[in-house]
Motif scaffolding. Structure first.
Motif, PDB file in Angstrom:
ATOM      1  N   TYR A 145      -2.168   4.625 -11.279  1.00 63.30           N
ATOM      2  CA  TYR A 145      -1.199   3.926 -12.040  1.00 63.30           C
ATOM      3  C   TYR A 145      -1.490   2.529 -11.917  1.00 63.30           C
ATOM      4  O   TYR A 145      -2.170   1.934 -11.149  1.00 63.30           O
ATOM      5  N   GLY A 146      -0.845   1.787 -13.030  1.00 54.12           N
ATOM      6  CA  GLY A 146      -0.875   0.175 -12.792  1.00 54.12           C
ATOM      7  C   GLY A 146      -2.367  -0.204 -13.016  1.00 54.12           C
ATOM      8  O   GLY A 146      -2.563  -1.512 -12.369  1.00 54.12           O
ATOM      9  N   GLY A 147      -3.310   0.459 -13.512  1.00 53.64           N
ATOM     10  CA  GLY A 147      -4.760  -0.113 -13.663  1.00 53.64           C
ATOM     11  C   GLY A 147      -5.432  -0.448 -12.252  1.00 53.64           C
ATOM     12  O   GLY A 147      -6.431  -1.112 -12.263  1.00 53.64           O
ATOM     13  N   GLN A 148      -5.169   0.333 -11.242  1.00 56.42           N
ATOM     14  CA  GLN A 148      -5.654   0.219  -9.945  1.00 56.42           C
ATOM     15  C   GLN A 148      -5.777   1.485  -9.232  1.00 56.42           C
ATOM     16  O   GLN A 148      -4.913   2.327  -9.245  1.00 56.42           O
ATOM     17  N   ILE A 149      -6.907   1.829  -8.687  1.00 56.79           N
ATOM     18  CA  ILE A 149      -7.252   3.226  -7.794  1.00 56.79           C
ATOM     19  C   ILE A 149      -7.167   2.519  -6.240  1.00 56.79           C
ATOM     20  O   ILE A 149      -6.718   1.531  -6.169  1.00 56.79           O
TER      21      ILE A 149
END
Ligand code: UVW
Length: 318
Positions: A121-125
């Motif tokens: 989520y939030g553009g980061q893995i």
């Protein structure tokens, strides 16, 4: 109707292990499984008995998969009929005939390891890598580094269904880390830091009994999110969560309504490896019979470049 919070908001204060094993890490909490932990697992081998935890691919009774995925299809390419009159079987000197077949499969469509970069989520893995690194194949935190590394250590089976006195847990039936501890105590086994946890719900029994009912009211039982549970996993340094459900946790968090919260709190943030859709029935029957719920666990997913997951056949040795 209350609005479902974004995971960014829900997990704002949730602990992470990002950076703990360096900026290039791709295997997360599996780093806890040091050589010492492997030997701790090996020391539990007493009878030399093996249990394989993979479900059959192409089971004539059906293959349970996450809604929207389809079971693997296996197709014969060559078989004896290709050498019948007019057949196109390849000719080799000496009269060689052979069988060839191929599989078309979701890599998450059978017993599998998820890559740490499988959800976000939030553009980061995992480890803070940009989610754009997943485009066209996982450049970071794919299943490949887990496959290269392998997984081995002490594992404990927690038979939640037997502990609750039922044949199988039903849809959405939740349990938490306190239940895991109580179940372990009832089984007479100690949960120790860095244990691989194997949870039995036997929920997929419903799939095999009534597939329509299973998907008609889809909502798996399992661990349920709370900040305390996530902290317990962090404190216990749990490297690997293995279950007999499709997605290892209660599908929708009953409190917030968000889907697969623990995939994010445990896998994305803490780097806990997830192993799903296991068949632990023979192992559970054996544990109930001999009262031994701790053993050596070893597994390695397939080395598939850039993949978000891979089939696996984990092995338990008692
Ligand atoms: C999803 O990612 C939807 O599920 P799983 O972890 O079971 O592959």
């Amino acid at each position: 109707m209350t609005e479902v919070p974004d995971l960014t908001e829900l997990l704002a204060d949730s602990p992470t292990n990002w950076g703990k094993w360096g900026p290039e890490d791709e295997v997360g909490s599996l780093n806890y499984l040091t050589a010492e932990q492997v030997l701790r697992g090996v020391s539990l081998v007493k009878r030399g008995e093996l249990f394989t935890l993979q479900r059959l691919i192409g089971d004539p009774k059906g293959d349970p998969v996450w809604p929207g995925r389809s079971p693997a299809t296996k197709e014969m390419v060559w078989d004896e009929s290709d050498w019948d009159e007019g057949g196109e079987g390849p000719q080799f000197p000496g009269g060689l005939h052979y069988a060839d077949d191929k599989l078309e499969a979701f890599l998450q469509g059978s017993t599998q390891y998820d890559a740490l970069g499988h959800v976000w989520y939030g553009g980061q893995i995992w480890n803070g890598y940009d989610a754009r690194t997943t485009v066209g194949g996982l450049e970071k935190a794919s299943v490949e580094p887990i496959a290269q590394r392998g997984v081995a250590g002490r594992a404990v089976l927690l038979d939640l269904a037997r502990w609750r006195g039922v044949e199988a847990l039903g849809p959405r039936e939740a349990f938490n880390h306190e239940d895991l501890q109580a179940c372990a105590a009832a089984q007479g086994v100690e949960l120790r830091p860095r244990d691989i946890l194997i949870l039995r719900t036997n929920h997929l029994e419903l799939f095999f009994r009534d597939e329509e009912a299973f998907y008609g009211d889809f909502g798996e039982p399992g661990l349920v999110y709370s900040p305390e549970l996530v902290q317990w996993f962090a404190d216990m340094e749990i490297p690997n969560l293995v279950t007999d459900t499709i997605a290892n946790e209660v599908t929708y968090d009953p409190e917030s309504g968000a889907a697969l919260v623990l995939h994010n709190a445990l896998m994305r943030n803490l780097g806990v490896a997830f192993t799903e859709i296991c068949d632990v029935e023979k192992l559970a029957a054996d544990c109930a019979a001999d009262g031994v719920y701790e053993f050596f666990y070893v597994a390695a997913p397939l080395k598939i470049h850039g993949a978000s997951g891979s089939p696996v056949n984990p092995v338990v040795i008692k």
